[in-house]
Design an enzyme around this catalytic site. Structure first.
Site, short mmCIF file in Angstrom:
data_model
loop_
_atom_site.label_atom_id
_atom_site.label_comp_id
_atom_site.label_asym_id
_atom_site.label_seq_id
_atom_site.Cartn_x
_atom_site.Cartn_y
_atom_site.Cartn_z
N ASP A 1 0.82 -1.21 0.00
CA ASP A 1 0.00 0.00 0.00
C ASP A 1 0.85 1.26 0.00
O ASP A 1 2.08 1.20 0.14
CB ASP A 1 -0.95 -0.01 1.21
CG ASP A 1 -0.24 -0.36 2.51
OD1 ASP A 1 0.99 -0.30 2.56
OD2 ASP A 1 -0.94 -0.70 3.48
N ASN B 1 -7.38 -2.23 14.27
CA ASN B 1 -8.79 -2.48 13.94
C ASN B 1 -8.95 -3.70 13.02
O ASN B 1 -10.01 -3.92 12.46
CB ASN B 1 -9.40 -1.24 13.28
CG ASN B 1 -8.72 -0.90 11.95
OD1 ASN B 1 -7.78 -1.57 11.53
ND2 ASN B 1 -9.20 0.15 11.29
N HIS C 1 -7.22 -4.26 10.18
CA HIS C 1 -6.97 -4.04 8.75
C HIS C 1 -5.72 -4.78 8.28
O HIS C 1 -4.80 -5.05 9.05
CB HIS C 1 -6.96 -2.56 8.36
CG HIS C 1 -5.76 -1.75 8.74
ND1 HIS C 1 -5.85 -0.48 9.24
CD2 HIS C 1 -4.43 -2.01 8.66
CE1 HIS C 1 -4.64 0.00 9.44
NE2 HIS C 1 -3.76 -0.92 9.10
N GLU D 1 -9.58 -1.44 5.19
CA GLU D 1 -10.20 -1.12 6.46
C GLU D 1 -11.43 -2.00 6.69
O GLU D 1 -11.91 -2.65 5.76
CB GLU D 1 -10.60 0.36 6.46
CG GLU D 1 -9.42 1.34 6.33
CD GLU D 1 -8.60 1.48 7.62
OE1 GLU D 1 -8.62 0.56 8.46
OE2 GLU D 1 -7.92 2.51 7.77
C1 GLP Z 1 -0.30 0.43 8.62
C2 GLP Z 1 -0.08 -0.35 7.29
C3 GLP Z 1 -0.30 -1.82 7.47
C4 GLP Z 1 0.34 -2.22 8.78
C5 GLP Z 1 -0.45 -1.66 9.92
C6 GLP Z 1 0.21 -1.83 11.29
O1 GLP Z 1 -1.19 1.46 8.55
N1 GLP Z 1 -0.88 0.11 6.20
O2 GLP Z 1 0.23 -2.52 6.38
O3 GLP Z 1 0.35 -3.61 8.93
O4 GLP Z 1 -0.84 -0.34 9.69
O5 GLP Z 1 1.23 -0.93 11.50
P1 GLP Z 1 2.31 -1.12 12.63
O6 GLP Z 1 3.16 -2.25 12.21
O7 GLP Z 1 3.07 0.17 12.63
O8 GLP Z 1 1.59 -1.39 13.89
#
Ligand code: GLP
Length: 240
Positions: free
Chosen positions: A67, A135, A137, A142
């Site tokens: 993404d 959440n 995702h 989302e």
């Molecule tokens: C982000 C990314 C995800 C990631 C998630 C968790 O927003 N788009 O791909 O897995 O949120 O992030 P973190 O690893 O910083 O907790």
């Protein structure tokens, strides 16, 4: 779903990185689906270290990221383009022409979507790495994203923006939209590895593994994939 719980993050990341090194040594031409966020950083650090020691090469690898934020310039310190170069690509021998990230700075979102969909149609991912949002995702899919989506543009949940605002100067600076690989494309990977650490992930982890399969919790779809391995520390596993 195979679930591995670790006492310490060190053991968790050692195990995952050894697995990648082993797989890459068997097949140096893997298509790797890569992720951003704070979760994969210790894995990338270990892979860089292994590359520097001559234990692994990425020359034949193609990388496909999940993404990207919409509207950030490529060189913005929080763009995922910048993140991937900074955290991994600039430190290993991967061919940077084989590193793909959805285009967040193309104002023509329709073209950006189609290009990434086409790329994923031509290249099946061998191992898709995933983190998980608090959440539930995956990528930036989302809650309530239909399971049959391909690469698409999303409005970010307020919870996601607040979670990610720790990396920006203020919440206002966090983009409102992103472009993400769709759930059906994530599910098309031959194999999926999920990493989650910390107690703020415990509810999402519980729902992913034990909850009903529901579009309310995007990660719950992974229960339908035949080859998923989840690596979690004891805090993220505390509700299991
Ligand atoms: C982000 C990314 C995800 C990631 C998630 C968790 O927003 N788009 O791909 O897995 O949120 O992030 P973190 O690893 O910083 O907790």
């Amino acid at each position: 779903m195979k679930v591995h719980v670790f006492d310490t993050k060190e053991k968790l990341y050692d195990e995952v990185s050894n697995y990648y090194i082993e797989r890459l040594n068997k097949n140096p031409n893997l298509n790797l689906g890569l992720a951003t966020g704070t979760t994969p950083i210790p894995l990338y650090d270990r892979l860089i270290e292994a590359y520097k020691k001559g234990l692994v090469s990425f020359k034949g690898v193609k990388a496909f990221n999940l993404d990207e934020y919409l509207g950030l310039e490529k060189n913005h310190h929080q763009s995922y383009y910048y993140f991937m170069r900074n955290q991994l690509f600039n430190h290993i021998d991967i061919n940077q022409n084989n590193c793909f990230i959805p285009s967040g700075d193309n104002p023509d979102h329709e073209t950006a979507k189609k290009e990434y969909q086409e790329l994923l149609k031509q290249n099946q991912v061998d191992i898709q790495l995933l983190g998980i949002g608090s959440n539930g995702h995956i990528g930036f899919n989302e809650p309530n994203t239909p399971f049959d989506t391909k690469t698409h543009v999303v409005k970010l949940d307020e919870k996601t923006r607040i979670d990610n605002s720790r990396l920006f100067n203020s919440l206002d600076e966090v983009p409102t939209h992103a472009i993400t690989m769709g759930i059906s494309e994530i599910m098309n990977a031959k194999e999926i590895i999920v990493i989650a650490t910390g107690s703020n992930k415990k509810d999402a982890v519980y729902e992913m593994i034990k909850g009903n399969i529901s579009e309310n919790v995007p990660a719950s779809v992974l229960q339908r994939h035949p080859n998923v391995t989840v690596y979690i520390d004891k805090d993220a596993a505390s509700r299991l």
